[in-house]
Scaffold this motif. Structure first.
Motif, mmCIF file in Angstrom:
data_model
loop_
_atom_site.group_PDB
_atom_site.id
_atom_site.type_symbol
_atom_site.label_atom_id
_atom_site.label_comp_id
_atom_site.label_asym_id
_atom_site.label_seq_id
_atom_site.Cartn_x
_atom_site.Cartn_y
_atom_site.Cartn_z
ATOM 1 N N GLY A 50 23.705 16.983 9.973
ATOM 2 C CA GLY A 50 22.895 17.205 8.882
ATOM 3 C C GLY A 50 22.111 15.982 8.537
ATOM 4 O O GLY A 50 21.738 14.827 9.268
ATOM 5 N N MET A 51 21.543 15.767 7.439
ATOM 6 C CA MET A 51 20.707 14.849 7.058
ATOM 7 C C MET A 51 21.441 13.579 6.264
ATOM 8 O O MET A 51 22.109 13.738 5.559
ATOM 9 C CB MET A 51 19.672 15.446 5.951
ATOM 10 N N GLY A 52 21.023 12.495 6.582
ATOM 11 C CA GLY A 52 21.387 11.294 5.964
ATOM 12 C C GLY A 52 20.845 10.851 4.633
ATOM 13 O O GLY A 52 19.872 11.761 4.292
ATOM 14 N N PRO A 53 20.943 9.598 4.038
ATOM 15 C CA PRO A 53 20.326 9.371 2.790
ATOM 16 C C PRO A 53 18.915 8.868 3.192
ATOM 17 O O PRO A 53 18.401 8.542 4.188
ATOM 18 C CB PRO A 53 21.030 8.318 2.153
ATOM 19 N N MET A 54 17.937 9.007 2.065
ATOM 20 C CA MET A 54 16.490 8.653 2.259
ATOM 21 C C MET A 54 16.507 7.119 2.282
ATOM 22 O O MET A 54 17.221 6.341 1.416
ATOM 23 C CB MET A 54 15.472 9.253 1.255
ATOM 24 N N SER A 55 15.600 6.420 2.736
ATOM 25 C CA SER A 55 15.231 5.125 2.607
ATOM 26 C C SER A 55 14.634 4.914 1.353
ATOM 27 O O SER A 55 13.908 5.811 0.793
ATOM 28 C CB SER A 55 14.368 4.542 3.818
ATOM 29 N N ASP A 56 14.455 3.469 0.897
ATOM 30 C CA ASP A 56 13.635 3.190 -0.107
ATOM 31 C C ASP A 56 12.057 3.479 -0.016
ATOM 32 O O ASP A 56 11.651 3.622 1.109
ATOM 33 C CB ASP A 56 14.060 1.794 -0.694
ATOM 34 N N ALA A 57 11.462 3.844 -1.063
ATOM 35 C CA ALA A 57 10.091 4.079 -0.801
ATOM 36 C C ALA A 57 9.237 2.791 -0.792
ATOM 37 O O ALA A 57 9.416 1.817 -1.105
ATOM 38 C CB ALA A 57 9.296 4.669 -2.368
ATOM 39 N N VAL A 58 8.388 2.950 0.375
ATOM 40 C CA VAL A 58 7.437 2.002 0.823
ATOM 41 C C VAL A 58 6.027 2.128 0.501
ATOM 42 O O VAL A 58 5.711 3.298 0.800
ATOM 43 C CB VAL A 58 7.567 1.874 2.493
ATOM 44 N N GLN A 59 5.464 1.455 -0.160
ATOM 45 C CA GLN A 59 3.929 1.622 -0.592
ATOM 46 C C GLN A 59 3.007 1.167 0.465
ATOM 47 O O GLN A 59 3.208 0.099 0.965
ATOM 48 C CB GLN A 59 3.838 1.099 -2.200
ATOM 49 N N PHE A 60 2.089 1.923 0.701
ATOM 50 C CA PHE A 60 0.969 1.406 1.508
ATOM 51 C C PHE A 60 -0.330 2.120 0.772
ATOM 52 O O PHE A 60 -0.577 3.306 0.722
ATOM 53 C CB PHE A 60 0.957 2.038 3.006
ATOM 54 N N ARG A 61 -1.418 1.334 0.509
ATOM 55 C CA ARG A 61 -2.865 1.626 0.272
ATOM 56 C C ARG A 61 -3.837 1.789 1.454
ATOM 57 O O ARG A 61 -3.977 0.914 2.251
ATOM 58 C CB ARG A 61 -3.312 0.806 -0.797
ATOM 59 N N THR A 62 -4.335 3.006 1.569
ATOM 60 C CA THR A 62 -5.315 3.136 2.660
ATOM 61 C C THR A 62 -6.447 2.258 2.391
ATOM 62 O O THR A 62 -6.927 1.890 1.199
ATOM 63 C CB THR A 62 -5.521 4.487 2.703
ATOM 64 N N PRO A 63 -6.959 1.865 3.474
ATOM 65 C CA PRO A 63 -8.248 1.023 3.017
ATOM 66 C C PRO A 63 -9.202 1.736 2.542
ATOM 67 O O PRO A 63 -9.363 3.065 2.736
ATOM 68 C CB PRO A 63 -8.644 0.383 4.296
ATOM 69 N N LYS A 64 -10.379 1.000 2.029
ATOM 70 C CA LYS A 64 -11.496 1.545 1.441
ATOM 71 C C LYS A 64 -12.520 2.208 2.655
ATOM 72 O O LYS A 64 -12.420 1.605 3.801
ATOM 73 C CB LYS A 64 -12.352 0.483 0.767
ATOM 74 N N ALA A 65 -13.426 2.926 2.293
ATOM 75 C CA ALA A 65 -14.628 3.429 3.170
ATOM 76 C C ALA A 65 -15.168 2.482 3.860
ATOM 77 O O ALA A 65 -15.697 1.509 2.958
ATOM 78 C CB ALA A 65 -15.291 4.643 2.657
ATOM 79 N N SER A 66 -15.873 2.545 5.007
ATOM 80 C CA SER A 66 -16.724 1.515 5.625
ATOM 81 C C SER A 66 -17.860 2.021 5.230
ATOM 82 O O SER A 66 -18.290 3.248 5.306
ATOM 83 C CB SER A 66 -16.178 1.206 7.207
ATOM 84 N N GLY A 67 -18.566 1.021 5.470
ATOM 85 C CA GLY A 67 -20.382 1.400 5.177
ATOM 86 C C GLY A 67 -20.778 2.205 5.996
ATOM 87 O O GLY A 67 -21.779 2.761 5.773
ATOM 88 N N SER A 68 -20.470 2.203 7.491
ATOM 89 C CA SER A 68 -21.213 3.139 8.458
ATOM 90 C C SER A 68 -20.752 4.522 8.067
ATOM 91 O O SER A 68 -21.598 5.410 8.565
ATOM 92 C CB SER A 68 -20.683 2.610 9.889
ATOM 93 N N ALA A 69 -19.798 4.720 7.302
ATOM 94 C CA ALA A 69 -19.247 6.261 7.243
ATOM 95 C C ALA A 69 -20.285 6.851 6.162
ATOM 96 O O ALA A 69 -20.315 8.153 6.103
ATOM 97 C CB ALA A 69 -17.870 6.392 6.839
ATOM 98 N N GLY A 70 -20.947 6.130 5.491
ATOM 99 C CA GLY A 70 -21.786 6.641 4.271
ATOM 100 C C GLY A 70 -21.081 7.455 3.310
ATOM 101 O O GLY A 70 -19.805 7.520 3.293
ATOM 102 N N LYS A 71 -21.480 7.760 2.053
ATOM 103 C CA LYS A 71 -20.864 8.077 0.961
ATOM 104 C C LYS A 71 -20.400 9.440 1.185
ATOM 105 O O LYS A 71 -21.163 10.129 1.645
ATOM 106 C CB LYS A 71 -21.860 7.959 -0.175
ATOM 107 N N GLY A 72 -19.267 9.700 0.758
ATOM 108 C CA GLY A 72 -18.502 11.152 0.883
ATOM 109 C C GLY A 72 -18.424 11.397 2.221
ATOM 110 O O GLY A 72 -18.065 12.860 2.302
ATOM 111 N N SER A 73 -18.573 10.793 3.286
ATOM 112 C CA SER A 73 -18.255 11.261 4.755
ATOM 113 C C SER A 73 -17.103 11.302 5.153
ATOM 114 O O SER A 73 -16.300 10.340 4.640
ATOM 115 C CB SER A 73 -19.231 10.480 5.721
ATOM 116 N N ARG A 74 -16.440 12.157 5.991
ATOM 117 C CA ARG A 74 -15.177 12.095 6.654
ATOM 118 C C ARG A 74 -15.129 11.500 7.885
ATOM 119 O O ARG A 74 -15.846 11.571 8.771
ATOM 120 C CB ARG A 74 -14.588 13.686 6.559
#
Length: 1381
Positions: free
Chosen positions: A1023-1047
């Protein structure tokens, strides 16, 4: 004068340089360097020295009487002379207007005409002398108690009595303790002179020893405490002549426990009377006291013991033993010695500067342990933030100010008395230096680190000294609004930072920094205002904590909600601990009260409570102590013994129950006794709790009695001892002399012991109370053992082998020991052979029971065949695991042939071995058995969880982790949970499964510049074991070459869209390939596959066509050679395959599925065997058979066929290219070769209807005139399996193996077992296809099936069918050869 001025000049110069050295060496905050030495003054400061100021005489405790005068002495020394005042009960006396109290010239207090009455006691109380010197300070003396004797009252008065000449007599006259000094006696109204024969005890009782005729008369006591004397009643004492007959020995006055102070005298009274005259001797702690040669121990007339100049060593239990030759009685009393407070270390004078911290040390001793309080200039010091009691008795003063100067006194007191010791504190002032430049103020003072309870300050050097290498600094700080400033110095020159500790949370402090050079102190920096951080909002202490005993084993504790809860209180933790131990226990409580059960009786416990809120535990309460209630004793008295004194009395001795079982204060003992000859009435006697013996008198001669003793508390009577019996003498024997020699003595030596036996003395008229056995190597005086007078043998143990022992035997009584009888013996040599080892256990097996339990079993070849243990052997089981390698063995003993080992680790390999021990013999360890415990769900979460962003792909992150430390099995996968809301419910988090034991994973298509929280959960087979503690991570901001609203296109070529319409696409665990390259590879593989399929199909088609032609010819020749009854057009051969398939083509049309894959061909045996079958159940069963898990089992098929009452079915799947597929026929059994291996050709009327290898089930209905169904092959249907009927293994075979070709329809009367079907799966061109759905046709209707069976039975003879079956069997063999090729 000149010499004096020179000395002062020299002292001034020395003080100046000493001050310089102190400044350079950084003044110590605790002022240790300033104790009792030269003052650490700054240059130019004035000289101040300590002033001698102390008491020459202090008042002492005084006893007075009404109307008398009292002087309380007091004298103090100081220059100038001090002013003396007096306090009574803590309040200053106004001696100016008091006409009865006046102050003498030396400071003593004189009280004339002491006043004392029942309702007016103005003079009785506690007095204290106070000495004051202006501009110097005040000191107070010890307190003295003035006691005024009360009104004369008698607690007991003398009573008329008589005494035999030569015996002792007592006359009671008990008064209050304060009146005892004023008691005297009169005989016949004349003062009684006390001498060496007549004494007065401290209680006032008169003791007359060795009474004579002149002692007879009227006696009275009187109290002269001021005013007219008060007389007691008169009592006549008669002195009787010696009757020359014996009388019972009794105590006239027994000792009583008392308390004395070191240096006082103690008198333990003890007076006994009887004939013959008794002698008194004293013992302490079972050791005889030598009153003749001791200077402090005196045996007073009558037998009382006086101890002068009592010391602590005199404390203990004293026994008074009275013996007159016929009887012995004893009584005991406890002497407790107390000590007045005494100083081990007195406070010392201290020099200090303002803002410094100092400590006055004070160490005291005494019994009981003294309490300490501090007085400053005559006023009580109240502990606060700046005046603290440290290390139990020391006084710490923080942040000195000028007003702290003066005299400090340590006052210690206990129940015995009190004492005081003092010291002077001088606050030195800093004088401005004039010998050189001083540093300016330090610059840029800032608080670089601010916490809840400390602040770190930093600064720059003063502008006047930019380098500042030789500068030292002092940091002054105080609470805002508080004038008391404290100082903290830097640790070495040039240091420009300091950490201020022990601050209060959320409090504003004012800081300033001052620099010092060799010339003195410089300017101070501007004040810096800093507020400490507020502490975590933890609860305060729970107020009003109370504890009370509710029973002898339970205590209830109550408390209230903390005043500063700082949020909702979640629960409380109640801590408790038994007094005298260091093991504290706790229990969680949700209410404001709790009852602790299962405690020890009459035992003191301490309790404290800690409140918890969401931030954690708060401040603990103070400990409260409470004792459980007393109860009846839980054990009987110990060491009960009986001593026959004479023909009518028995002395009983015992010891109290063990302390842990007394359950309270023992208040007495209950003695019960009865005659043993018959069930006579039981007699009870109660004795006080301090008495441990009792003489039972008035018994019958030569009678056996039973005795038992029970202890009492205030709660009742505890359990009694077992009955102990003894017999009174037939007649009063002689005990005025020692017993004679025993009549015989015999010894029997063994290896390490000697058995001694004897017979009593021949003269039976002398009392024998026991026998003393002495023995030793070469001398009988090495050791002595005493046994009861009834005993006639004894075994002396623990002797040395081959040794010569001398043994002596003596009878003894209360007079002494008789003549010894000697004997000698030599112990036997020690010739014990070494034990041979036993055979080790065999057949050790380890049976796994759970994840932490393994049962070990074994056999013992040294036991009988039934393996029953009848002796005292035992087995030792040891076990260990090799992970880690240095694990030590664990052992356990067992008395059976199995042992349950518990507490093991999950999924761990252990090795076990067993050895057997019997007496001194042991076996070697058996061969090892191994066992691995079962797996358990992981009990710890994955660890070291980290999240990093993938380089170049900001919307992709990589999660890394390490396996859980307690996996408890093989990790089969992980589940990654992630969400943007850490407080969301877990079912709202996005789930990312990871298969296997990989420790990294990519997650793609995340939102830019968004915080994500990740948790990981491991799983294994359990079966399943206990969960680890939550680890926070913030994704980086959009780079300039991607353009506004681009994926960002970072999905990768190996990205798979989420299943089931998930809104959260997940990345692949492998690195993505280039999408164009992957497309080229897929197309190339597809083209090559198609070409290979076409080539193989053409080749196989040609071979199959040639085989079909040969088989058609063979079938035609067979049909032409048979003879049939009737017309050949109407009569058909017994086609065991074709016609059966034809019979089932009609039900196929009723199937709801237009594209059946397989056709089941059940053939009913008769009309009674036909059972309607639910179409849905058939469908479910066949779906299960064709699942991806593999071919169906024989048992399941057999069960299904049995329910239907049908023949086994032939199942033939079809594919888009049947001629190209090679099919292997794999029968499951050969019991019925006719039905499992034969193959039939097509019907002679329609030879082109089907191939010789199979019959095709039609996917859609053909014309009704068609004789055979045609199978429409769909290209999408893969070849899945080929099935042949088989006979299941259970049950005896119903077919005769000698007749393999017997037609089936001719054996309807036989009880056949139902056949089962196996299918063998074959892949198509290496491609795996999903399992195809199977539709089971309905069974033919009963009427139609019956008609067809009757048709078949009437058309053929058995012989013809036999021949036809033989031909069909040959054709089937040819078909097998073709298909396998």
């Amino acid at each position: 004068m000149a010499a004096e001025r020179g000395a002062r000049r020299l002292l001034s110069t020395s003080s100046f340089w000493l001050c310089c050295l102190l400044l350079l060496g950084h003044r110590a905050p605790d002022a240790e360097a300033a104790r009792s030495g030269s003052p650490p003054q700054s240059p130019g400061s004035s000289i101040r020295t300590f002033t001698p100021f102390y008491f020459l005489v202090e008042p002492m405790d005084t006893l007075s009487i009404r109307g008398s005068s009292v002087v309380l002495n007091c004298s103090a020394y100081s220059e100038p002379s001090p002013k003396i005042e007096w306090k009574k009960d803590g309040t200053f006396l106004n001696l100016v207007s008091d006409d009865r109290r006046q102050l003498l010239s030396d400071g003593s207090l004189f009280i004339s005409n002491v006043v004392h009455s029942k309702h007016n006691k103005p003079d009785e109380g506690y007095y204290q002398c106070v000495a004051t010197v202006e501009s110097l300070g005040t000191i107070v003396s010890r307190t003295a108690k003035l006691t005024v004797a009360g009104l004369p009252r008698f607690a007991s008065q003398p009573e008329p009595s008589s005494v035999y000449a030569g015996n002792s007599a007592i006359l009671n006259c008990e008064v209050n303790a304060d009146l005892v000094p004023f008691v005297r006696w009169e005989q016949n109204r004349h003062p009684l002179l006390l001498d060496g024969r007549v004494i007065k005890l401290p209680s006032g009782t008169l003791v007359i020893s060795n009474a004579t005729e002149r002692d007879g008369g009227l006696y009275r006591c009187l109290i002269e405490s001021g005013g007219p004397p008060k007389y007691s009643d008169e009592a006549e004492l008669k002195v009787l002549p010696d009757p020359e007959v014996t009388s019972n020995l009794v105590f006239l006055k027994q000792p009583s426990s008392l308390v004395r102070v070191i240096g006082q005298s103690a008198v333990l009274p003890c007076v006994a009377s009887g004939l013959p005259l008794p002698t008194i001797r004293w013992t302490k702690n079972e050791e005889a006291l030598d009153t003749e040669s001791s200077e402090r121990l005196v045996l007073l007339p009558g037998g009382s013991l006086e101890i002068s100049d009592v010391t602590e060593d005199d404390a203990g239990t004293y026994f008074c033993v009275a013996d007159n030759g016929n009887e012995t009685v004893e009584a005991q009393a406890e002497l407790t010695v107390q000590a007045q407070p005494e100083f081990l270390k007195q406070p010392t004078n201290i020099y200090a500067h303002e803002s410094m911290d100092i400590v006055f040390e004070c160490e005291v001793t005494g019994k009981p342990v003294p309490t300490v309080k501090w007085v400053k200039n005559g006023d009580m010091v109240i502990p606060s933030d700046y005046f603290k009691i440290v290390k139990e008795h020391n006084l710490q003063v923080l942040g000195l100010v000028k007003s702290d100067e003066g005299f400090y006194q340590c006052i210690a007191e206990n129940d015995v008395g009190n004492a005081q010791a003092g010291a002077q504190l001088i606050i030195l002032e800093h004088a401005p230096a004039t010998t050189g430049p001083l540093p300016s103020a330090p610059r840029d003072v800032v608080a670089s680190l601010v916490s809840t309870r400390f602040i770190k300050l930093t600064w720059r050097t003063p502008a006047s000294d930019p380098h500042g290498d030789n500068l030292t600094y002092s940091v002054f700080y105080a609470k805002e609004g508080i004038a008391r400033e404290r100082v903290e110095n830097t640790s070495h020159p040039g240091e420009m930072q300091v950490t201020i500790q022990n601050l209060m949370p959320a409090t504003v402090y004012i800081f300033r920094v001052m620099a010092h050079n060799k010339h003195g102190s410089g300017e101070s920096s501007a004040p810096l205002r800093v507020e400490t951080q507020p502490e975590v909002q933890l609860p305060g202490p729970a107020p009003n904590i109370r504890a009370y005993a509710t029973s002898p084993t339970s205590i209830t504790v109550t408390w209230e909600t903390p005043l500063s809860g700082n949020g909702e209180i979640q629960n409380y933790k109640l801590y408790y601990m038994e007094k005298g131990t260091d093991k504290e226990q706790d229990v969680d409580v949700s209410s404001h009260s709790h009852t602790i059960n299962g405690l020890k009786k009459y035992t003191e416990y301490s309790f404290r409570v800690v409140a918890y809120n969401k931030h954690g535990p708060g401040v603990s309460t103070q400990d409260v102590a409470v004792q459980t209630s007393s109860d009846v004793p839980s054990a009987a008295p110990q060491n009960l013994s009986l001593e026959v004194r004479n023909s009518k009395s028995i002395m009983i001795h015992w010891q109290p129950p063990p302390p842990a079982t007394q359950n309270g204060q023992i208040t007495g003992y209950k003695i019960r006794y009865r005659k043993a000859s018959r069930k006579s009435d039981v007699t009870e006697t109660l004795v006080p709790g301090t008495q441990l013996s009792q003489l039972i008198e008035g018994l019958d001669r030569g009678t056996e009695y039973n005795f038992r003793v029970a202890a009492l508390t205030v709660n009742g009577t505890g359990p009694a001892t077992d009955w102990l019996s003894t017999e009174t003498f037939e007649s009063d024997l002689d005990e005025t002399r020692v017993p004679e020699v025993p009549s015989s003595l015999h010894v029997r030596p063994l290896v390490t012991s000697i058995v001694v036996s004897w017979t009593p003395p021949e003269n039976q008229n002398i009392v024998v109370r026991g026998y003393a056995i002495g023995y030793g190597i070469g001398s009988p005086h090495a050791q002595t053992i005493k046994v009861d007078y009834k005993q006639r043998y004894y075994t002396i143990e623990n002797l040395d082998p081959s040794s010569h022992y001398v043994i002596t035997l003596k009878a003894f009584n209360n007079v002494g020991e008789g003549i010894p009888l000697y004997e000698s013996a030599v112990t036997r040599p020690h010739t014990v052979p070494d034990p041979t080892p036993m055979m080790p256990p065999v057949g050790v097996q380890a049976s796994i029971l759970s994840h932490d339990t393994i049962r070990i079993t074994w056999a013992d070849n040294s036991l009988p065949k039934h393996q029953k243990i009848t002796d005292s052997r035992y087995y030792t089981v040891r076990w260990k695991t090799n992970i880690p390698a240095n694990t030590k063995y664990k052992n356990a003993n067992a008395t059976t042939l199995s042992y349950l080992v518990t507490g093991l680790k999950a999924n761990t390999l252990y090795e076990f071995s067993v050895m057997v021990t019997k007496g001194r013999r042991s076996s070697t360890w058996s061969m090892t058995a191994h066992g691995t415990t079962f797996e358990l769900v992981p009990t710890s979460p994955p660890k070291d969880v980290t999240v990093v962003s993938k380089e170049g792909k900001p919307r992709t992150i990589i999660v890394n982790w390490q396996p859980p430390s307690e996996a408890n099995g093989k990790i089969t996968g992980y589940i990654i949970y992630y969400s943007t809301d850490v407080n969301a419910e877990i079912h709202d988090w996005v789930i990312e499964p990871v298969v296997g034991n990989r420790l990294t994973h990519q997650i793609q298509e995340l939102t830019l510049d968004t915080p994500y929280y990740f948790k990981i959960q491991a799983r294994n087979s359990k079966g399943m074991g206990p969960m680890s503690d939550a680890v926070q991570f913030r994704t980086p901001k959009a780079s300039g070459s991607a353009g506004k609203g681009s994926r960002l296109p970072d999905l990768g070529s190996d990205y798979k869209p989420p299943m089931s319409g998930s809104n959260s696409p997940h990345g692949s665990p492998t690195s993505p390939l280039d999408s164009n390259m992957l497309l080229v590879i897929i197309i190339s593989v597809g083209v090559i596959t198609i070409v290979v399929v076409v080539v193989i199909a053409v080749f196989c088609t040609r071979r199959t066509t040639s085989h079909q032609k040969k088989k058609r010819a063979a079938c035609k020749s067979v049909n032409g050679s048979h003879k049939y009854k009737g017309n050949s057009k109407d009569v058909k051969p017994p086609d065991l395959w074709i016609h059966h398939e034809r019979l089932e083509l009609k039900p196929i049309d009723k199937s709801p599925d237009p594209n059946p894959i397989m056709t089941d061909t059940p053939i009913p045996r008769n009309s009674q065997d036909i059972t309607p079958v639910d179409n849905s159940m058939d469908s479910n069963i066949h779906q299960r058979r064709n699942s991806y898990r593999g071919h169906e089992s024989e048992d399941s098929m057999s069960t299904l066929a049995g329910r239907r009452g049908m023949r086994p079915k032939m199942m033939m799947p079809f594919d888009s290219q049947p001629p190209q597929q090679s099919v292997r026929n794999t029968p499951s059994t050969d019991t019925m070769p006719a039905s499992s291996s034969q193959t039939c050709c097509t019907d002679h009327q329609d030879p082109e209807g089907a191939t010789s290898s199979s019959y095709l089930a039609s996917s859609q209905e053909e014309d009704s005139g068609q004789s055979l169904p045609t199978a429409h092959v769909r290209p999408s249907h893969p070849l899945k399996s080929f099935a042949v009927p088989a006979i299941p293994p259970p049950g005896p075979p119903t077919y005769d193996p000698a007749l393999p070709s017997t037609p089936l329809l001719s054996q309807q009367a036989l009880n056949h077992h139902i056949h089962s079907v196996k299918t063998a799966s074959i892949g198509t061109l290496g491609r795996s296809r999903p399992p195809m759905p199977v539709v089971v046709p309905n069974a033919p209707e009963v009427q139609e099936t019956t008609r067809m069976l009757e048709d078949s039975e009437s058309s053929y003879e058995p012989d013809e069918l036999t021949k036809e079956m033989a031909h069909l069997e040959g054709l089937m063999k040819d078909l097998n050869a073709i298909t396998t090729a």
